[in-house]
Design an enzyme around this catalytic site. Structure first.
Site, PDB file in Angstrom:
ATOM      1  N   LYS A  84       0.513   5.697   8.139  1.00 11.03           N
ATOM      2  CA  LYS A  84       1.156   5.820   6.819  1.00 11.03           C
ATOM      3  C   LYS A  84       0.086   5.885   5.733  1.00 11.03           C
ATOM      4  O   LYS A  84       0.134   6.729   4.837  1.00 11.03           O
ATOM      5  CB  LYS A  84       2.101   4.618   6.625  1.00 11.03           C
ATOM      6  CG  LYS A  84       2.872   4.584   5.322  1.00 11.03           C
ATOM      7  CD  LYS A  84       2.239   3.693   4.258  1.00 11.03           C
ATOM      8  CE  LYS A  84       2.208   2.228   4.671  1.00 11.03           C
ATOM      9  NZ  LYS A  84       1.585   1.387   3.631  1.00 11.03           N
TER      10      LYS A  84
ATOM     11  N   SER B 170       0.869  -1.185   0.000  1.00 10.64           N
ATOM     12  CA  SER B 170       0.000   0.000   0.000  1.00 10.64           C
ATOM     13  C   SER B 170       0.902   1.230   0.000  1.00 10.64           C
ATOM     14  O   SER B 170       1.501   1.554   1.027  1.00 10.64           O
ATOM     15  CB  SER B 170      -0.898   0.004   1.234  1.00 10.64           C
ATOM     16  OG  SER B 170      -1.798  -1.074   1.197  1.00 10.64           O
TER      17      SER B 170
ATOM     18  N   LYS C 179      -7.407   1.791  -2.056  1.00 11.14           N
ATOM     19  CA  LYS C 179      -6.902   1.389  -0.735  1.00 11.14           C
ATOM     20  C   LYS C 179      -6.866   2.593   0.201  1.00 11.14           C
ATOM     21  O   LYS C 179      -7.248   2.482   1.377  1.00 11.14           O
ATOM     22  CB  LYS C 179      -5.514   0.760  -0.859  1.00 11.14           C
ATOM     23  CG  LYS C 179      -4.856   0.351   0.468  1.00 11.14           C
ATOM     24  CD  LYS C 179      -5.589  -0.783   1.168  1.00 11.14           C
ATOM     25  CE  LYS C 179      -5.053  -1.061   2.577  1.00 11.14           C
ATOM     26  NZ  LYS C 179      -3.775  -1.742   2.625  1.00 11.14           N
TER      27      LYS C 179
END
Lengths: 271, 271
Positions: free
Chosen positions: B238, B95, B170
Site C-alpha cells: 500500500k 500512512s 513516509k
C-alpha cells in the site's frame, strides 16, 4: 620481505602499488603500463612481460578491470602461468567472475602455486588512503602469508572462505550498493519533485530504519549537487553482471535469484 | 491538558493510545473498536461515533490502515468533520496518500480546525516502546501544539514542512526500506546459494559502503532464520503504491520516477 610483482596500475592499482613501495617492498611492474614511468620513479623494477615478472617475484598481484584481462595476463603468451615459480603466491585483487577465479586457481595449483581472490571495496579514495575493504577467498595459509601485504593497502580485511568466496562477497556488495543507490535516488527525487525539503527528508530517514551509509554520504552529495565521479558506471554494470552470471550458474536462470533461497517463509514476500 | 480522541486501536494505535493514558491525558475512543474494552480498562472514555468523539475533544488523532478508512471516518455519516469544534487540532498518524491528506485538511480549515499529517516509522516495537519516528507536515503552530503529545509516543520527531510533507517523507522512507530489504535478501541469497558463509558476508558488507540498518537488523534475522512478522507486506505494498501514485501526480507517469530529477548528471546513470 617478499618480492612483489604488481600488474594493473590504473586508478586503483597505482596508489596500491605505491603503498607497497613506501612500505619497503621490492615491486616489479610491466613496462607496458601507462603508469610505469611514475611508479619506476618511486623505485619499482620494470620488466617486459608477465612471465618475466612472475619468474623474479615471490608474490604476484593483479588489479585489472574484468575477467578477460585477468585471463589474458595469466594464460596468454608470456603470461604469468608460463613464468611463475613453484611456491609463489598469486593474489587477484580485481573484481571478476568467481568461476573464472576458480579456473585460474586450478591451473596455478597444478604448478604448485597458491592463490587468493581478494577484491576490494572503497574506490579511489580507499586505494589512495590505504583504507580499502578487502574480501578474501582461499586457504588460511595463503591468507596468513598475504595479510602483511593487505595491511599496507586496506583496513577492513576479512577472510571469507575458500577460493572464489572473496569474489562472491564482492558481487553481493555491489548488488547491495547498486540497489541502495537506486533507492536513495528515487526517494530523494520523489521528495524534491513533491516540493518537500530534501535535507529534512534525508535527516528524518537517517534516524530510522531507512538508514544507510549511502543515504548518509551520497544523500549529502545529492544535496550538495556534487556529482564528481568516484567510480565508473561501466564497472558497476560489469559487477552486476557478475552477480547475475553467478546467480545463473547457481540457480539455473537469472530470474530465479529473486524467487529462491533465504526469503522462503519470509513475511516480506508472502510465501 | 488537552482532551484527546483516538480512532484506530490496531497493532500500532492501541499501544500509542495507551501511552497517552499513562501520561495522564483524558482519551476518548470509539465503542466500535475491537480494543475498546481493553483501553477502557486503562481509563479511556468510550463514545458511539466519531462525530461525538470529536465534539468532546480538543485533539483528534487517527491511526488507520489506508486513505479510504481515514476518508470514511472523517467525511462519512457521523464522521469527525460533522462534530469537530472550531479551534480543535486534527492529527492523522496513518500512512496515506499525501493528496488525500491535503483534501481533508482543506475541509477542516473551512471549519476553523488546524491539522497535521504525522505518519510514523518503527513498527509495533516502536509503538509499544514509545520510540516511533514521527514525520510531520503542517504549520509550525500546529506542530508546537502537538509536540508534547508526540513526545509520549515517539523519539525522532521531525517537522518536515507544510501539509502533506509528512506523508511524502513516509512514502520516501518506505521506498528506501522496501528496496533495501530486496537488495539484502538478493545478496545474502546469492552468497548462501554460492556456498559462501552468509555471516561473514554480512560482517564484511557492514564494514563498508553497503552498510545499512536493514543489513544489520534483518541480515541478523535472516542468519537466525527469524521470520516472525514485524510489519504486513500488504501495508508495505500500500505504501509503495502511495509512492507510485504521488510520483504519477508529480511526474505524469509512474515510469518517469526512475528517469527524472536529482540523478541528472550523476555518474551512476551515465546521463
Amino acid at each position: 620481505m617478499e618480492k612483489i610483482g604488481f600488474i594493473g596500475l590504473g586508478i586503483m592499482g597505482k596508489p596500491m602499488a605505491g603503498h607497497l613501495l613506501k612500505a619497503g617492498y621490492s615491486v616489479s611492474i610491466l613496462s607496458s603500463s601507462a603508469s610505469a614511468a611514475m611508479i619506476k620513479g618511486q623505485g619499482a623494477t620494470v620488466v617486459d612481460s608477465a612471465a618475466a615478472l612472475a619468474a623474479q617475484c615471490d608474490v604476484v598481484i593483479t588489479m585489472l578491470p574484468d575477467s578477460p584481462e585477468v585471463q589474458a595476463v595469466m594464460m596468454g603468451d608470456k603470461g604469468i602461468l608460463s613464468g611463475i615459480k613453484k611456491g609463489s603466491l598469486y593474489i587477484d585483487m580485481s573484481s571478476i567472475d568467481p568461476a573464472v577465479s576458480r579456473e585460474i586457481f586450478s591451473a596455478l595449483a597444478s604448478k604448485g602455486v597458491d592463490a587468493l581472490d581478494a577484491p576490494v571495496s572503497g574506490g579511489q579514495a580507499g586505494a589512495e588512503g590505504a583504507t580499502l575493504s578487502i574480501m578474501v577467498g582461499g586457504t588460511p595459509t595463503a591468507f596468513a602469508r598475504a595479510l602483511p601485504i593487505f595491511e599496507k593497502m586496506g583496513k577492513n580485511i576479512v577472510h571469507i572462505g575458500e577460493a572464489g568466496a572473496g569474489q562472491v562477497t564482492k558481487a553481493c556488495n555491489q548488488v547491495v550498493v547498486g540497489m541502495t543507490i537506486q533507492a536513495i535516488a528515487e526517494a530523494l527525487t520523489l521528495a524534491k519533485k513533491s516540493g518537500v525539503d530534501v535535507a529534512k527528508v534525508r535527516a528524518a530517514l537517517l534516524g530510522g530504519f531507512a538508514q544507510s551509509k549511502i543515504l548518509d554520504l551520497h544523500g549529502q552529495r545529492i544535496l550538495d549537487r556534487n556529482f564528481k565521479p568516484g567510480f565508473k558506471i561501466k564497472l558497476h554494470r560489469k559487477d552486476m553482471n557478475i552477480a547475475l552470471q553467478t546467480g545463473k550458474k547457481t540457480f539455473g536462470a537469472p530470474s530465479r535469484i529473486r524467487d529462491s533461497g533465504l526469503a522462503d517463509g519470509c513475511h516480506y514476500c508472502e510465501r
